[in-house]
Design a protein around this motif. Structure first.
Motif, PDB file in Angstrom:
ATOM      1  N   VAL A  87       0.816  -1.209   0.000  1.00 51.55           N
ATOM      2  CA  VAL A  87       0.000   0.000   0.000  1.00 51.55           C
ATOM      3  C   VAL A  87       0.853   1.264   0.000  1.00 51.55           C
ATOM      4  O   VAL A  87       0.568   2.217  -0.713  1.00 51.55           O
ATOM      5  N   ASN A  88       1.929   1.267   0.811  1.00 54.68           N
ATOM      6  CA  ASN A  88       2.719   2.478   1.004  1.00 54.68           C
ATOM      7  C   ASN A  88       4.182   2.094   1.205  1.00 54.68           C
ATOM      8  O   ASN A  88       4.496   1.320   2.105  1.00 54.68           O
ATOM      9  N   LYS A  89       5.065   2.663   0.407  1.00 53.18           N
ATOM     10  CA  LYS A  89       6.481   2.297   0.490  1.00 53.18           C
ATOM     11  C   LYS A  89       7.115   2.733   1.809  1.00 53.18           C
ATOM     12  O   LYS A  89       7.999   2.060   2.325  1.00 53.18           O
ATOM     13  N   TYR A  90       6.659   3.838   2.378  1.00 53.77           N
ATOM     14  CA  TYR A  90       7.254   4.323   3.619  1.00 53.77           C
ATOM     15  C   TYR A  90       6.874   3.443   4.807  1.00 53.77           C
ATOM     16  O   TYR A  90       7.705   3.139   5.652  1.00 53.77           O
ATOM     17  N   SER A  91       5.607   3.036   4.866  1.00 56.23           N
ATOM     18  CA  SER A  91       5.198   2.154   5.963  1.00 56.23           C
ATOM     19  C   SER A  91       5.877   0.790   5.827  1.00 56.23           C
ATOM     20  O   SER A  91       6.267   0.182   6.824  1.00 56.23           O
ATOM     21  N   PHE A  92       6.045   0.307   4.593  1.00 60.61           N
ATOM     22  CA  PHE A  92       6.744  -0.968   4.396  1.00 60.61           C
ATOM     23  C   PHE A  92       8.207  -0.840   4.801  1.00 60.61           C
ATOM     24  O   PHE A  92       8.756  -1.732   5.448  1.00 60.61           O
ATOM     25  N   TYR A  93       8.831   0.266   4.441  1.00 56.37           N
ATOM     26  CA  TYR A  93      10.235   0.486   4.797  1.00 56.37           C
ATOM     27  C   TYR A  93      10.420   0.475   6.317  1.00 56.37           C
ATOM     28  O   TYR A  93      11.325  -0.186   6.830  1.00 56.37           O
ATOM     29  N   MET A 119      -1.033 -10.579  -0.117  1.00 61.32           N
ATOM     30  CA  MET A 119      -0.107 -10.866   0.981  1.00 61.32           C
ATOM     31  C   MET A 119       0.035  -9.653   1.896  1.00 61.32           C
ATOM     32  O   MET A 119       0.022  -8.516   1.437  1.00 61.32           O
ATOM     33  N   THR A 120       0.205  -9.918   3.190  1.00 61.51           N
ATOM     34  CA  THR A 120       0.466  -8.853   4.154  1.00 61.51           C
ATOM     35  C   THR A 120       1.942  -8.481   4.081  1.00 61.51           C
ATOM     36  O   THR A 120       2.757  -9.210   3.507  1.00 61.51           O
ATOM     37  N   TYR A 121       2.281  -7.363   4.706  1.00 58.85           N
ATOM     38  CA  TYR A 121       3.688  -6.948   4.752  1.00 58.85           C
ATOM     39  C   TYR A 121       4.540  -8.038   5.400  1.00 58.85           C
ATOM     40  O   TYR A 121       5.650  -8.310   4.963  1.00 58.85           O
ATOM     41  N   GLU A 122       4.015  -8.637   6.459  1.00 58.27           N
ATOM     42  CA  GLU A 122       4.761  -9.668   7.183  1.00 58.27           C
ATOM     43  C   GLU A 122       5.024 -10.876   6.288  1.00 58.27           C
ATOM     44  O   GLU A 122       6.130 -11.428   6.291  1.00 58.27           O
ATOM     45  N   GLU A 123       4.037 -11.283   5.510  1.00 59.39           N
ATOM     46  CA  GLU A 123       4.216 -12.418   4.593  1.00 59.39           C
ATOM     47  C   GLU A 123       5.253 -12.089   3.521  1.00 59.39           C
ATOM     48  O   GLU A 123       6.103 -12.930   3.195  1.00 59.39           O
ATOM     49  N   ILE A 124       5.189 -10.882   2.989  1.00 60.40           N
ATOM     50  CA  ILE A 124       6.173 -10.477   1.975  1.00 60.40           C
ATOM     51  C   ILE A 124       7.575 -10.452   2.585  1.00 60.40           C
ATOM     52  O   ILE A 124       8.525 -10.960   2.001  1.00 60.40           O
ATOM     53  N   MET A 125       7.694  -9.874   3.788  1.00 59.84           N
ATOM     54  CA  MET A 125       9.002  -9.822   4.456  1.00 59.84           C
ATOM     55  C   MET A 125       9.543 -11.225   4.718  1.00 59.84           C
ATOM     56  O   MET A 125      10.733 -11.473   4.551  1.00 59.84           O
ATOM     57  N   THR A 129      13.086 -12.233   2.851  1.00 61.53           N
ATOM     58  CA  THR A 129      14.250 -12.349   3.734  1.00 61.53           C
ATOM     59  C   THR A 129      14.737 -13.788   3.822  1.00 61.53           C
ATOM     60  O   THR A 129      15.751 -14.067   4.442  1.00 61.53           O
ATOM     61  N   GLY A 130      13.993 -14.703   3.197  1.00 59.35           N
ATOM     62  CA  GLY A 130      14.398 -16.102   3.220  1.00 59.35           C
ATOM     63  C   GLY A 130      14.069 -16.789   4.528  1.00 59.35           C
ATOM     64  O   GLY A 130      14.592 -17.857   4.820  1.00 59.35           O
ATOM     65  N   ASN A 131      13.190 -16.208   5.338  1.00 55.86           N
ATOM     66  CA  ASN A 131      12.811 -16.807   6.617  1.00 55.86           C
ATOM     67  C   ASN A 131      11.524 -17.605   6.500  1.00 55.86           C
ATOM     68  O   ASN A 131      10.857 -17.851   7.484  1.00 55.86           O
ATOM     69  N   GLU A 132      11.193 -18.014   5.292  1.00 57.95           N
ATOM     70  CA  GLU A 132       9.961 -18.754   5.069  1.00 57.95           C
ATOM     71  C   GLU A 132      10.078 -20.131   5.704  1.00 57.95           C
ATOM     72  O   GLU A 132      11.065 -20.844   5.513  1.00 57.95           O
ATOM     73  N   VAL A 133       9.086 -20.509   6.467  1.00 59.70           N
ATOM     74  CA  VAL A 133       9.077 -21.818   7.126  1.00 59.70           C
ATOM     75  C   VAL A 133       8.422 -22.809   6.186  1.00 59.70           C
ATOM     76  O   VAL A 133       7.286 -22.642   5.773  1.00 59.70           O
ATOM     77  N   THR A 134       9.167 -23.859   5.841  1.00 56.96           N
ATOM     78  CA  THR A 134       8.612 -24.893   4.984  1.00 56.96           C
ATOM     79  C   THR A 134       7.830 -25.875   5.848  1.00 56.96           C
ATOM     80  O   THR A 134       7.911 -25.864   7.072  1.00 56.96           O
TER      81      THR A 134
END
Length: 142
Positions: A87-93, A119-125, A129-134
């Motif tokens: 939605v907003n680059k500043y809030s995501f940053y 996707m939410t910001y948390e899901e995208i992050m 970041t490669g912290n996806e849990v398989t």
């Protein structure tokens, strides 16, 4: 003649007081509206940073997103906003910076990612970041 002058001065004095009161009311109304608008914007921005914000409702649209090597977090956020993934680059940053400090410095990794507009910001992050849990990792933690 003196009576007419006194009456004119009296009327002008009353008009001056009324005009002063009206201008004060208008000023305070504008201040109130401005503060209300500012509070609303701050709340919306804070919700974007800390809440679960998405661009679209599920199922959304899949978008292939590539993170280049040596790309800054703000550049990535700008491209995510341009791709209609956030939605907003500043809030995501701000969320990315807070996430990185809160999770031991998890940084965005270069690569190609399949992201979705729902996707939410948390899901995208988590994905970039490669912290996806398989499923295997999730089963091992239980």
């Amino acid at each position: 003649m003196a009576g007419e002058l006194f009456t004119t001065r009296g009327v002008l004095g009353v008009l001056k007081v009324i005009l002063g009161i009206l201008l004060s009311i208008i000023f305070y109304l504008l201040v109130f509206v401005g503060i209300s608008k500012l509070c609303s914007e701050v709340y919306d921005f804070s919700y974007q940073v800390f809440g679960d914000v998405t661009v679209d409702e599920a199922p959304g649209f899949d978008v292939e997103f590539v993170v280049a090597d040596n790309e800054s977090t703000m550049q990535i956020a700008s491209r995510l906003e341009h791709s209609k993934l956030i939605v907003n680059k500043y809030s995501f940053y701000i969320r990315a910076v807070l996430s990185a400090t809160g999770k031991g410095g998890a940084s965005i990794k270069p690569g190609s990612y399949a992201l979705n507009t729902s996707m939410t910001y948390e899901e995208i992050m988590t994905i970039i970041t490669g912290n996806e849990v398989t499923e295997d990792e999730g089963a091992a933690k239980e």
